[in-house]
Design an enzyme around this catalytic site. Structure first.
Site, PDB file in Angstrom:
ATOM      1  N   ARG A  59       0.815  -1.169   0.097  1.00 41.74           N
ATOM      2  CA  ARG A  59       0.025   0.009   0.002  1.00 41.74           C
ATOM      3  C   ARG A  59       0.752   1.292  -0.037  1.00 41.74           C
ATOM      4  NH1 ARG A  59      -4.940  -0.796  -0.221  1.00 41.74           N
ATOM      5  NH2 ARG A  59      -5.898  -2.894   0.329  1.00 41.74           N
ATOM      6  N   HIS A  90       8.121  -5.831  -7.531  1.00 44.95           N
ATOM      7  CA  HIS A  90       6.989  -5.082  -7.767  1.00 44.95           C
ATOM      8  C   HIS A  90       6.557  -3.818  -7.137  1.00 44.95           C
ATOM      9  CE1 HIS A  90       2.788  -4.485  -8.785  1.00 44.95           C
ATOM     10  NE2 HIS A  90       2.423  -5.671  -9.474  1.00 44.95           N
ATOM     11  N   TYR A 136       1.322  -1.137  -5.371  1.00 41.87           N
ATOM     12  CA  TYR A 136       0.208  -1.186  -6.346  1.00 41.87           C
ATOM     13  C   TYR A 136      -0.800   0.078  -6.169  1.00 41.87           C
ATOM     14  CZ  TYR A 136      -2.385  -4.003  -2.929  1.00 41.87           C
ATOM     15  OH  TYR A 136      -2.906  -4.689  -1.847  1.00 41.87           O
ATOM     16  N   HIS A 151       2.377  -0.817 -12.303  1.00 45.52           N
ATOM     17  CA  HIS A 151       1.197  -0.550 -12.898  1.00 45.52           C
ATOM     18  C   HIS A 151       1.357   0.931 -13.316  1.00 45.52           C
ATOM     19  CE1 HIS A 151      -0.960  -3.680 -10.227  1.00 45.52           C
ATOM     20  NE2 HIS A 151       0.104  -4.204 -10.805  1.00 45.52           N
ATOM     21  N   GLU A 165       3.379  -2.868 -16.562  1.00 40.85           N
ATOM     22  CA  GLU A 165       2.570  -4.195 -16.624  1.00 40.85           C
ATOM     23  C   GLU A 165       1.354  -3.848 -17.453  1.00 40.85           C
ATOM     24  OE1 GLU A 165       1.830  -5.685 -12.835  1.00 40.85           O
ATOM     25  OE2 GLU A 165       0.395  -7.197 -13.609  1.00 40.85           O
ATOM     26  N   ASP A 206       0.777  -9.654 -17.991  1.00 43.31           N
ATOM     27  CA  ASP A 206       0.210 -10.608 -17.157  1.00 43.31           C
ATOM     28  C   ASP A 206      -0.992 -11.420 -17.794  1.00 43.31           C
ATOM     29  OD1 ASP A 206      -2.070 -11.072 -15.183  1.00 43.31           O
ATOM     30  OD2 ASP A 206      -0.827  -9.915 -13.729  1.00 43.31           O
ATOM     31  N   HIS A 210      -4.584 -10.040 -16.896  1.00 43.81           N
ATOM     32  CA  HIS A 210      -4.808  -8.605 -17.434  1.00 43.81           C
ATOM     33  C   HIS A 210      -4.978  -8.892 -18.886  1.00 43.81           C
ATOM     34  CE1 HIS A 210      -2.585  -6.987 -13.614  1.00 43.81           C
ATOM     35  NE2 HIS A 210      -3.738  -7.889 -13.111  1.00 43.81           N
ATOM     36  N   HIS A 243       3.523 -12.570 -15.709  1.00 45.46           N
ATOM     37  CA  HIS A 243       2.726 -12.881 -14.703  1.00 45.46           C
ATOM     38  C   HIS A 243       1.625 -13.996 -15.312  1.00 45.46           C
ATOM     39  CE1 HIS A 243       3.171  -8.695 -12.375  1.00 45.46           C
ATOM     40  NE2 HIS A 243       4.317  -9.579 -12.319  1.00 45.46           N
ATOM     41  N   ASP A 266      -9.892  -7.901 -13.461  1.00 49.37           N
ATOM     42  CA  ASP A 266      -8.686  -8.197 -12.831  1.00 49.37           C
ATOM     43  C   ASP A 266      -8.856  -8.916 -11.300  1.00 49.37           C
ATOM     44  OD1 ASP A 266      -6.223  -8.124 -11.819  1.00 49.37           O
ATOM     45  OD2 ASP A 266      -5.937  -6.216 -11.481  1.00 49.37           O
ATOM     46  N   HIS A 283      -7.845 -12.456 -10.032  1.00 46.66           N
ATOM     47  CA  HIS A 283      -6.917 -13.726 -10.323  1.00 46.66           C
ATOM     48  C   HIS A 283      -7.604 -15.065  -9.837  1.00 46.66           C
ATOM     49  CE1 HIS A 283      -3.016 -10.820 -10.328  1.00 46.66           C
ATOM     50  NE2 HIS A 283      -4.047 -10.375 -11.106  1.00 46.66           N
ATOM     51  N   GLU A 296       0.812 -15.199  -9.435  1.00 46.53           N
ATOM     52  CA  GLU A 296       0.162 -14.277  -8.442  1.00 46.53           C
ATOM     53  C   GLU A 296      -1.342 -14.593  -8.345  1.00 46.53           C
ATOM     54  OE1 GLU A 296       0.298 -10.805 -11.137  1.00 46.53           O
ATOM     55  OE2 GLU A 296       1.599  -9.990  -9.953  1.00 46.53           O
TER      56      GLU A 296
HETATM   57 ZN    ZN Z   1      -3.959  -8.326 -11.451  1.00 51.91          ZN
HETATM   58 FE    FE Z   2       0.315  -9.133 -12.318  1.00 54.59          FE
HETATM   59 FE    FE Z   3       0.864  -6.126 -10.768  1.00 55.07          FE
END
Ligand code: ZN
Ligand code: FE
Ligand code: FE
Length: 277
Positions: A37, A67, A70, A107, A142, A176, A179, A211, A224, A226, A256
């Site tokens: 976060r 990463h 996000y 992202h 990404e 991804d 995605h 990903h 989105d 997963h 992920e």
């Molecule tokens: Zn995602």
């Molecule tokens: Fe991803």
């Molecule tokens: Fe990501």
């Protein structure tokens, strides 16, 4: 070499991640550079990093994927949020110099009613500030699902960010699977077609990491969410074609999926059993 791994917790440092990877049969892994976060990053321990780099060599781990948190938004309407994203990414890139030669995935951002064009401009303006000579990390954009006002669900948008970034040799793309599927690219029925399109618009040489996720939703859903491998709308067969595709098979694949370590171990084993070479 099949570089397959998953997202690991960075809470206990680099060496602990290396040991987790070893235990579950992973040959690469992804980790958050700090609390996902945002927040401040833990102090780095040179001892921990030295021991980890030793283990990484011993295990022959492939390139790692760091990463970014996000919640960063490089194209927010609020300048304070943009500055926070820039400062955080700049600090992350400094810290990644301790583990040179890996990837930093982020992202691109959400344009929040400013329009895609403005979003793209703001993202590349930030990249032009943080990509400095002497970095030993490749920054990856990404591919996004297109939820809300996300930038980067069309290959053309990523291309434009790259075109507007001066030090674009330091830029690559992480694809991804959940995605792109949610963004409307049919990797189930036409993986070759999607990769041809990627090559035409962005260039396959920019593609640096995958990903590997199944999706809870149908093609083009822009959601989105997963799913575990084989338990979503993409399915095991299509994901097996992804890990075996000649244009992709040497890249690092990071799961992920919603799993604990044991679940990841099972999925890594499952995907290894699907490798044909
Ligand atoms: Zn995602
Ligand atoms: Fe991803
Ligand atoms: Fe990501």
């Amino acid at each position: 070499m099949f570089y397959i791994g998953c997202h690991l917790s960075c809470a206990k440092g680099f060496l602990a991640m290396g040991k987790d990877a070893e235990r579950i049969g992973a040959t690469t892994f992804q980790f958050f550079t700090r609390n996902p976060r945002g927040g401040s990053a833990k102090a780095l321990s040179e001892e921990d990093i030295r021991a980890f780099l030793e283990l990484k060599k011993e295990l022959g781990l492939g390139p790692l994927v760091a990463h970014a948190p996000y919640t960063l938004n490089a194209c927010a309407a609020d300048e304070k949020i943009r500055i926070f994203a820039k400062n955080t990414m700049e600090d992350d890139l400094q810290r990644l110099e301790y583990v040179p030669g890996n990837y930093y995935n982020f992202h691109p951002g959400s344009h929040v009613k400013q329009g895609t064009e403005t979003g793209i401009r703001l993202i590349s303006e930030m990249l032009n500030e943080i990509l400095r000579p002497g970095l030993h990390t490749t920054v990856l954009l990404e591919t996004m699902a297109g939820k809300g006002s996300e930038v980067g669900s069309r290959f053309e948008e990523l291309r434009e960010i790259i075109d507007r970034t001066e030090r674009s040799d330091d830029l690559g793309v992480c694809l991804d699977t959940c995605h792109v599927w949610d963004g409307g690219y049919d990797i189930v029925n036409d993986l070759d077609g999607v990769l041809t399109e990627f090559d035409r618009v962005i260039g396959l040489k920019r593609l640096k990491a995958i990903h590997l996720n199944d999706s809870l939703n149908p093609l083009g859903a822009r959601k989105d969410r997963h799913a575990k491998i084989g338990e979503g709308h993409i399915g095991l067969e299509a994901l097996a074609r992804v890990v075996n595709h000649p244009a992709l098979k040497n890249l690092p694949f990071c799961l992920e999926t919603p799993n604990d370590l044991d679940g990841y171990q099972r999925e890594i084993g499952l995907l290894k059993s699907q490798r044909t070479e």
